[in-house]
Motif scaffolding. Structure first.
Motif: not given
Length: 142
Positions: A109-115
């Motif tokens: 989820v964080f990789a989608v949002l921030f990367l």
């Protein structure tokens, strides 16, 4: 030796060893003190590894952005280890470790949002199954 999968699999094996060995080492020891001892050992071993493999370079030459994100990563690691060791001290390793792996779902989820990463539908299915497995384990009675 250069495959990401080889190193990720090694990480999983050593993480499994970490949970069991830490649980054994926590008997009669405060979780925070145990985390400090573990961190000190890691710092010494990594320093020796970097020095003996010729990978040392002047850290002062890193950019401010490198320092910021490596520093934040270090803080997150410290917080994660502190929570993990406390959970191991209070619970069974076979219950704590799977819940800790909810991090896999959060990383996606964080990789989608921030990367800006975009996992394929098949990958989302696997991530969802991991999340479901964590929920099943967390709801286990006892």
């Amino acid at each position: 030796m250069e495959s990401w999968f080889f190193w990720a699999l090694g990480s999983a094996v050593f993480a499994a060893c970490t949970a069991v060995l830490a649980k054994l080492g926590l008997r009669g020891v405060d979780a925070d003190l145990a985390t400090l001892i573990r961190t000190g050992i890691i710092a010494v071993l990594l320093s020796l590894f970097v020095a003996f493999t010729g990978k040392w370079s002047n850290p002062l030459l890193l950019s401010g952005k490198n320092w910021l994100f490596l520093g934040l990563s270090g803080l997150a690691t410290g917080a994660s280890w502190t929570c993990y060791f406390r959970a191991l001290q209070l619970g069974e390793a076979s219950k704590v470790a799977p819940v800790d792996k909810l991090s896999l779902v959060l990383v996606a989820v964080f990789a989608v949002l921030f990367l800006g990463e975009r996992p394929a539908p098949r990958e989302w299915l696997g991530i969802g199954l991991v999340a479901l497995g964590v929920l099943v384990l967390a709801m286990r009675r006892g």
